[in-house]
Design an enzyme around this catalytic site. Structure first.
Site, PDB file in Angstrom:
ATOM      1  N   ARG A 239       4.107   6.128  -1.652  1.00  0.00           N
ATOM      2  CA  ARG A 239       5.277   5.496  -1.037  1.00  0.00           C
ATOM      3  C   ARG A 239       4.797   4.304  -0.234  1.00  0.00           C
ATOM      4  NH1 ARG A 239       8.464   7.660  -3.618  1.00  0.00           N
ATOM      5  NH2 ARG A 239      10.275   8.905  -3.079  1.00  0.00           N
ATOM      6  N   GLU A 268      10.047  -2.231   0.143  1.00  0.00           N
ATOM      7  CA  GLU A 268      10.390  -2.591  -1.232  1.00  0.00           C
ATOM      8  C   GLU A 268      11.916  -2.503  -1.427  1.00  0.00           C
ATOM      9  OE1 GLU A 268       8.060   0.718  -3.039  1.00  0.00           O
ATOM     10  OE2 GLU A 268       9.971   1.321  -3.923  1.00  0.00           O
ATOM     11  N   HIS A 286       7.581   0.150  -8.718  1.00  0.00           N
ATOM     12  CA  HIS A 286       7.928   1.560  -8.493  1.00  0.00           C
ATOM     13  C   HIS A 286       8.391   2.233  -9.802  1.00  0.00           C
ATOM     14  CE1 HIS A 286       9.284   4.504  -5.114  1.00  0.00           C
ATOM     15  NE2 HIS A 286       8.943   5.173  -6.200  1.00  0.00           N
TER      16      HIS A 286
HETATM   17  C1  GLV Z   1       9.394   8.545  -6.967  1.00  0.00           C
HETATM   18  O1  GLV Z   1       8.909   7.759  -6.224  1.00  0.00           O
HETATM   19  C2  GLV Z   1       9.719   9.892  -6.614  1.00  0.00           C
HETATM   20  O2  GLV Z   1       9.575  10.275  -5.442  1.00  0.00           O
HETATM   21  O3  GLV Z   1      10.140  10.626  -7.509  1.00  0.00           O
END
Ligand code: GLV
Length: 327
Positions: A239, A268, A286
């Site tokens: 993250r 982001e 991401h």
């Molecule tokens: C993606 O970042 C998730 O947490 O599934």
């Protein structure tokens, strides 16, 4: 009358069909990112919401949604949800664990290899018409095979990454809140538990796969980057906020570490613009879990949680059992 649910973001059409069998569905196929006020308006009269990390469910939002009984997050991470606030109001929350482990681990390897072997940097150079001759030192990178892989956050995704390292004949070291059982360490390519400092100073490649929480904010900052080898690569699959991006940019600019592969960023999608000025980064938006099969599996799992929770059953991935109506 069927309960009403909000789909906070666009989803696969089959999910709308599935949920429509149980609920009145307000979809958002234009994929508008609701402001907190818009979200509060949309949640009025809704018993449930299918959400992603882009919508925050904090005490204020929960307080403005008196009809809400369940937030089903389509993600394994749930740092966008204030679980204590949900529980205090009796709102159930769920995530989508497991279905994305292998796909996310695959992507960790894609980023690691692209970063260590300078795949995108050399492709940009080639596309820019700069390739006129072969040369012995053209885009020299770091080997992945035979190197030491440091995994920070050894949950199910970290273990899936470690298993893949067997074929590369790597040594795996890891750090985690708690040590794995001996059997799990064996299956994770005989991973050795080390301190965070030892991991940072010893690993040739460091992969971050730990969950974000206020406690893990800036787990990697200036001091931690200073412990890493100048030849090391850093991959963040976890993250934004786990890495201090300003400190990372400085370390990359000054070549205090070799390179970074980043799928997540602070703030982001408005990430720090200086990343774009650096050549020794691989940047992706991401997408670690974004295979078609896995994103569908995540969406179905979130929908199944919502259906169970609003039909009086225990959602399979309930994060806050204390919120159950019977608890
Ligand atoms: C993606 O970042 C998730 O947490 O599934």
């Amino acid at each position: 009358m069927k309960p009403s649910v909000l789909l906070a973001r666009a989803v696969f059409p089959e999910i709308i069909e599935k949920l429509s069998q149980h609920f009145e569905v307000e979809a958002n196929q234009d994929d508008i990112i609701y402001t907190p006020d818009e979200l509060a308006d949309k949640l009025r009269g809704k018993a449930g919401v299918l959400a992603t990390a882009s919508a925050r469910f904090d005490a204020q939002t929960i307080g403005r949604a008196p009809d809400l009984k369940m937030v089903a997050n389509m993600a394994v991470g749930y740092d966008n949800i204030d679980l204590a606030a949900c529980t205090a109001r009796g709102v159930m929350a769920s995530n989508t664990p497991d279905v994305l482990n292998e796909t996310t681990a695959d992507f960790g390897w894609a980023l690691l290899m692209a970063t260590a072997r300078r795949v995108t940097e050399s492709e940009h150079w080639l596309r820019a018409g700069k390739w006129s001759k072969w040369s012995y030192d053209c885009f020299l990178g770091a080997d992945v095979h035979g190197s030491t892989l440091g995994i920070l956050g050894m949950g199910r995704i970290g273990q899936a990454i470690a298993r893949r390292s067997m074929g590369f004949n790597m040594r795996v070291i890891y750090h985690n809140r708690s040590r794995l059982a001996a059997e799990q360490e064996r299956e994770a390519n005989n991973a050795s538990y080390v301190s965070k400092d030892e991991l940072l100073s010893t690993a040739d490649h460091v992969i971050l796969v730990l969950p974000y929480s206020p406690a893990s904010h800036h787990t990697i900052g200036q001091a931690e980057l200073a412990m890493m080898k100048p030849s090391a690569t850093l991959v963040n699959l976890a993250r934004g906020g786990i890495v201090d991006d300003v400190a990372l940019i400085a370390a990359l600019k000054e070549k205090r570490i070799a390179a970074a592969g980043l799928d997540v960023f602070e703030n982001e999608p408005k990430f720090h613009p200086d990343f774009l000025t650096l050549e020794n980064v691989v940047l992706t938006p991401h997408i670690a879990s974004a295979s078609e099969a896995t994103r569908k599996a995540m969406a179905h799992r979130a929908a199944d949680n919502l259906i169970a929770g609003l039909n009086g059953q225990r959602p399979p991935d309930l994060l806050n059992p204390a919120a159950l109506p019977t608890a």
